[in-house]
Design an enzyme around this catalytic site. Structure first.
Site, PDB file in Angstrom:
ATOM      1  N   THR A  13      40.874  47.154  35.858  1.00 38.99           N
ATOM      2  CA  THR A  13      42.001  47.882  35.281  1.00 38.99           C
ATOM      3  C   THR A  13      42.642  47.169  34.092  1.00 38.99           C
ATOM      4  OG1 THR A  13      42.468  48.783  37.454  1.00 38.99           O
ATOM      5  CG2 THR A  13      44.271  48.836  35.898  1.00 38.99           C
ATOM      6  N   SER A  58      35.311  46.307  39.806  1.00 35.63           N
ATOM      7  CA  SER A  58      34.888  45.158  40.616  1.00 35.63           C
ATOM      8  C   SER A  58      34.375  45.563  41.995  1.00 35.63           C
ATOM      9  CB  SER A  58      36.006  44.125  40.721  1.00 35.63           C
ATOM     10  OG  SER A  58      36.976  44.519  41.654  1.00 35.63           O
ATOM     11  N   ASP A  90      40.021  44.480  43.204  1.00 38.73           N
ATOM     12  CA  ASP A  90      39.463  44.815  44.521  1.00 38.73           C
ATOM     13  C   ASP A  90      38.623  43.688  45.135  1.00 38.73           C
ATOM     14  OD1 ASP A  90      40.727  47.218  44.423  1.00 38.73           O
ATOM     15  OD2 ASP A  90      38.959  48.391  43.871  1.00 38.73           O
ATOM     16  N   CYS A 280      43.446  37.984  61.851  1.00 38.17           N
ATOM     17  CA  CYS A 280      44.842  37.815  61.427  1.00 38.17           C
ATOM     18  C   CYS A 280      44.876  37.303  59.998  1.00 38.17           C
ATOM     19  CB  CYS A 280      45.554  36.803  62.319  1.00 38.17           C
ATOM     20  SG  CYS A 280      45.753  37.377  63.996  1.00 38.17           S
TER      21      CYS A 280
HETATM   22  N1  ASP Z   1      38.973  49.265  41.194  1.00 31.13           N
HETATM   23  C1  ASP Z   1      39.497  48.323  40.263  1.00 31.13           C
HETATM   24  C2  ASP Z   1      38.640  47.074  40.316  1.00 31.13           C
HETATM   25  O1  ASP Z   1      38.742  46.288  41.216  1.00 31.13           O
HETATM   26  C3  ASP Z   1      40.906  48.007  40.555  1.00 31.13           C
HETATM   27  C4  ASP Z   1      41.492  46.954  39.654  1.00 31.13           C
HETATM   28  O2  ASP Z   1      40.976  46.582  38.628  1.00 31.13           O
HETATM   29  O3  ASP Z   1      42.543  46.464  39.995  1.00 31.13           O
HETATM   30  O4  ASP Z   1      37.868  46.870  39.436  1.00 31.13           O
END
Ligand code: ASP
Length: 343
Positions: A13, A58, A90, A280
């Protein structure tokens, strides 16, 4: 003392910007990073960038990306004082964990960051995360050594050890947690480094070695009520699996049923590596506390102590990639190699 930093963009993102022609989010050109984030001009830092092709969400990360990252850092190691890796959130904790085991003799910061909102939208957390990550990657002490020569994650004002981190929120800016290890630094008006926690290399002139061969024959099995012998057996006894991370309850407890313990004992006796990691978020496995945990220990299951699942996976990939000797892998698994478990 000026520094030079390589920003490595893998996707996610953070690197997105709205395309005014159709309003969609598209990756922006990181070679123009200083135009996008002009605040970076205020640092006395030389910034270069490297963009992976293709850029990925990711969720699509594969061990081959970690190998490519490790090789890139090794290749450019002499040219830069630190590395900032822009990565989707992610799987960031998996990547940072595995890199921490792959990069042996690290004397420079490798700081992962990303964002919950793209850098090109008004309320983005991406700019602050990027600026903080660059400042930390460039920071040196009075002797000119890196302040944080570790693989870490900088997110929402906190610097966390990579192999202690886990993605904790799908929505909050405060997306990562490191429940079993305090932050290595916190950014407020100043950046406060938790100096006694930060690991220092044995030799500052150590040669960086990158472990690029990863043995990925690992499965993760989360113990849950209603688990069946069939599912359990298919995961644990799968001939293609060399190690299983057993995600257990509480302090390392699992079912005390005969069938469960029999499958575990048979797998251990056949040479499988079974590692006990708690479901946990905080606390540690202690297989001496309850009879159910003690039964796992007797069957041959190893304690992961307070390791995260992400770090357990990366540690197994690296250790198994280094040796075919299960005995050696088991001995090393229970040792703290780079701050991933509490002593
Ligand atoms: N789905 C995206 C990723 O992990 C979410 C992000 O970039 O925060 O690439």
């Amino acid at each position: 003392m000026s520094s030079s930093i390589l920003i490595i963009y893998t996707g996610g993102t953070i690197g997105m910007k709205e395309d005014p022609s159709d309003g969609t989010l598209k990756p922006f050109d990181f070679s123009q990073i200083k135009e996008e984030v002009p605040e970076l001009n205020k640092f006395d830092v030389r910034l270069d960038s490297y963009t992976f092709d293709p850029l990925i969400d990711s969720s699509d990360v594969e061990p081959s990306l970690w190998t490519a990252l490790g090789e890139l850092i090794a290749e450019r190691h002499e040219d830069y004082d630190g590395f900032v890796i822009l990565h989707g959130t992610d799987t960031m904790a998996y990547s940072a964990s595995t890199l921490s085991f792959m990069l042996e003799g690290l004397t420079k910061p490798v700081v992962f960051t990303g964002s919950q909102l793209p850098i090109g939208v008004p309320r983005t957390d991406g700019k602050e995360n990027l600026i903080g990550a660059v400042e930390i990657a460039a920071a040196k002490d009075a002797e000119g050594h890196a302040r944080v020569p570790e693989v870490c994650i900088f997110f929402d004002s906190k610097l966390l050890r990579g192999n202690r981190s886990t993605k904790y929120s799908a929505e909050a800016f405060n997306a990562f947690a490191s429940p079993n290890c305090p932050p290595l630094a916190e950014a407020g008006i100043n950046i406060r480094y938790n100096t006694e926690l930060i690991r220092k290399p044995v030799y500052w002139d150590a040669q960086l070695r990158v472990q690029t061969h990863l043995d990925t024959r690992v499965s993760i099995l989360k113990v849950h009520p209603g688990m069946t012998p069939q599912v359990m057996h298919s995961v644990v006894a799968d001939p293609g699996t060399r190690a299983v991370i057993l995600e257990t309850y509480g302090s390392g407890n699992a079912l005390s049923k005969d069938w469960f313990l029999r499958i575990i004992a048979e797998a251990c006796a056949s040479g499988k590596i079974l590692l006990n990691v708690t479901q946990c978020k905080a606390g540690t496995v202690n297989m001496d506390l309850y009879a159910t945990g003690a039964a796992l220990k007797r069957a041959g299951v190893l304690s992961g102590a307070d390791i995260t699942t992400e770090a357990a996976l990366g540690k197994l990939f690296c250790l198994m990639g280094r040796s075919d000797q299960d005995k050696w892998v088991k001995t090393m698994l229970e040792k703290d190699l780079c701050g991933e478990i509490s002593k």
